[in-house]
Design an enzyme around this catalytic site. Structure first.
Site, mmCIF file in Angstrom:
data_model
loop_
_atom_site.group_PDB
_atom_site.id
_atom_site.type_symbol
_atom_site.label_atom_id
_atom_site.label_comp_id
_atom_site.label_asym_id
_atom_site.label_seq_id
_atom_site.Cartn_x
_atom_site.Cartn_y
_atom_site.Cartn_z
ATOM 1 C CB VAL A 9 -0.946 0.010 1.220
ATOM 2 C CG1 VAL A 9 -1.678 1.342 1.326
ATOM 3 C CG2 VAL A 9 -1.942 -1.134 1.130
ATOM 4 C CG ASP A 69 9.495 -0.489 5.452
ATOM 5 O OD1 ASP A 69 8.328 -0.569 5.050
ATOM 6 O OD2 ASP A 69 10.023 -1.361 6.173
ATOM 7 C CB THR A 73 -3.915 -3.249 11.152
ATOM 8 O OG1 THR A 73 -4.617 -3.142 9.904
ATOM 9 C CG2 THR A 73 -3.386 -1.889 11.538
ATOM 10 C CB THR A 133 -7.692 -1.730 7.764
ATOM 11 O OG1 THR A 133 -7.557 -1.452 6.370
ATOM 12 C CG2 THR A 133 -9.136 -2.075 8.068
ATOM 13 C CB CYS A 174 -7.819 -6.503 3.223
ATOM 14 S SG CYS A 174 -6.595 -5.196 3.007
ATOM 15 N NE ARG A 184 1.143 -8.619 3.791
ATOM 16 C CZ ARG A 184 0.796 -7.325 3.750
ATOM 17 N NH1 ARG A 184 0.860 -6.590 4.836
ATOM 18 N NH2 ARG A 184 0.360 -6.799 2.615
#
Length: 452
Positions: A22, A40, A90, A125, A265, A336
């Site tokens: 993202v 990062d 998250t 999120t 997500c 992930r």
């Protein structure tokens, strides 16, 4: 001049905290309009970006090589920017409660380097309230500054769809929110620099947080319904894909299909919403029911794989199964929270030897996160079953004849002349999770075929 004017005049900089699937595309997009610092904590990732390599494959090596983003792992460089965007993962813990460690850590890093007059926008999120109730206190503590007086905050949920080359940052309406009218206007104008589709100004930060978390929860519930239908129709001996094709001829039928629901997500966000609901004294009925169905689909696929192998008179203990596709979705290297791992773990419970083929997945992440080393397609032979778990484009050229050759023993002498329907002495098992092949053609040519 206000902050927006200084940004477009390149007198002030934008920073991106978190350069994953993202954050990195956002940084590259803004770099076309402003000076951008890309930060990062992963030094290896920063080194790749500096070499012009895009490990996410979201924008490509060419775009990374020519971008003006100033990539760094030095957190003190954040002091050079006044408009900060936080885009870190998250995830959830093993018990499905929110793991806010990344966003809290990013807030501490940013707080240590926050300067007066800054605006901080979170894209991660979260459930409603995290930005104001958890992130702001951390920023204030670490910086010694006061929110609303020395700096301001906002929230603009990410809507980038990894691997999707059509729905990009520029083409998706961007939800923006701010702590007050002034910050909202500033945040909206900055995002309008790169979002061609325009922005939607949410009434509050909590509204924007809630809007994001329900987007993926809604999709999760719809897929869970399809998965439940798949289980029901399988018991009835009805092909689910055929049912959906027929039902889809109605103008208002929703176009969802059964499948594995993983990633960072859809398979995660519903738990953020239900966690907050529990804190408020409400136990979710529909959302958690959908999550339970989707979380069990990997096990369901594995169980049906074993059933088909038994029907084909395969020796289960020590059987060889090749799984094609490991990422959480097609044409994306992200592994992930991939639910393909659930299939593999369940098969291993049956003492089945599993080999994974995925030329799209990042092999470093596969090894580091799951201890799995991928194999090449040409290494697959003498197996008892093939599972196509992810419909990568690179798999579209694989034919039923190719799959039959994978089943054939290396020394069978029929590798070149193999008819797909092999001499009647054994059956080849094909598990087609995504419906990549024709059921009729597969069964007509001697395969024991199963799909969701």
């Amino acid at each position: 001049m206000d902050l927006y004017e200084k940004i477009i005049a390149r007198q002030e900089k934008i920073s991106l905290v978190g350069l994953g699937y993202v954050g990195m595309p956002i940084a590259v997009a803004f770099a076309e309009k402003a000076d951008v610092i890309g930060f990062d904590i992963n030094e290896a990732k920063i080194a790749l970006y500096k070499k012009g390599i895009d490990p996410t494959k979201e924008v490509g090596d060419g775009a990374i090589a020519k971008t003006t983003v100033d990539f760094t792992s030095d957190e003190t460089r954040l002091r050079e920017a006044k408009f900060h965007i936080v885009a870190v993962p998250t995830p959830v813990n093993a018990d499905h409660t929110p793991d806010l460690t990344p966003v809290e850590s990013a807030s501490r890093v940013l707080g240590r380097n926050l300067t007066p007059g800054s605006i901080v926008v979170y894209e991660s999120t979260v459930y409603p309230g995290v930005t104001e109730d958890i992130c702001v206190p951390i920023l204030e503590k670490e910086s010694g500054l006061k929110c609303g007086t020395d700096f301001k905050i906002g929230y603009s949920p990410e809507r980038i769809n990894p691997g999707d080359k059509t729905h990009r940052l520029e083409t998706i309406v961007k939800i923006v929110s701010g702590m007050d009218a002034q910050s909202l206007d500033m945040i909206a104008k900055v995002y309008e620099l790169v979002v061609e589709a325009g922005v939607h100004r949410a009434e509050s930060i909590k509204t924007a947080e809630a809007a994001k978390v329900i987007e993926n929860s809604q999709r999760d519930i719809n897929i869970a319904f399809m998965n439940e239908l798949s289980i029901i129709f399988d018991k009835m001996g009805i092909d689910t894909q055929s049912v959906l094709k027929a039902a889809g001829t109605k103008w208002n039928f929703l176009n969802f299909y059964p499948g594995l629901v993983g990633g960072h997500c859809i398979g995660v966000d519903p738990y953020y919403l239900t966690y907050k609901a529990e804190q408020m004294g409400y136990h979710s009925q529909i959302i958690l029911a959908g999550r339970k169905i989707n979380d069990n689909m990997g096990k369901y696929v594995a169980e049906n794989t074993v059933k088909k192998m038994i029907k084909a008179n395969k020796q289960i203990n020590g059987a060889k199964v090749a799984v094609f596709g490991f990422t959480f979705k097609e044409n994306c290297p992200d592994v992930r929270n991939t639910k393909v791992m659930d299939i593999i773990e369940e098969l291993r419970e049956w003492a089945i030897d599993v080999t994974v083929v995925d030329p799209v997945a990042d092999p470093r992440d596969m090894i580091h996160e799951y201890g799995i080393t991928p194999c090449g397609i040409d290494e697959i032979s003498g197996i008892d079953c093939v599972i196509f778990a992810v419909a990568h484009d690179v798999f579209q050229t694989i034919t039923l004849r190719d799959i039959a050759k994978m089943h054939a023993p290396v020394d069978s002498g029929i590798m070149d002349e193999v008819a797909i329907s092999l001499d009647g002495k054994r059956k080849d098992v094909l598990i087609d999770v995504k419906g990549m092949f024709s059921r009729d053609e597969a069964e007509r040519n001697g395969f024991l075929y199963w799909r969701l």
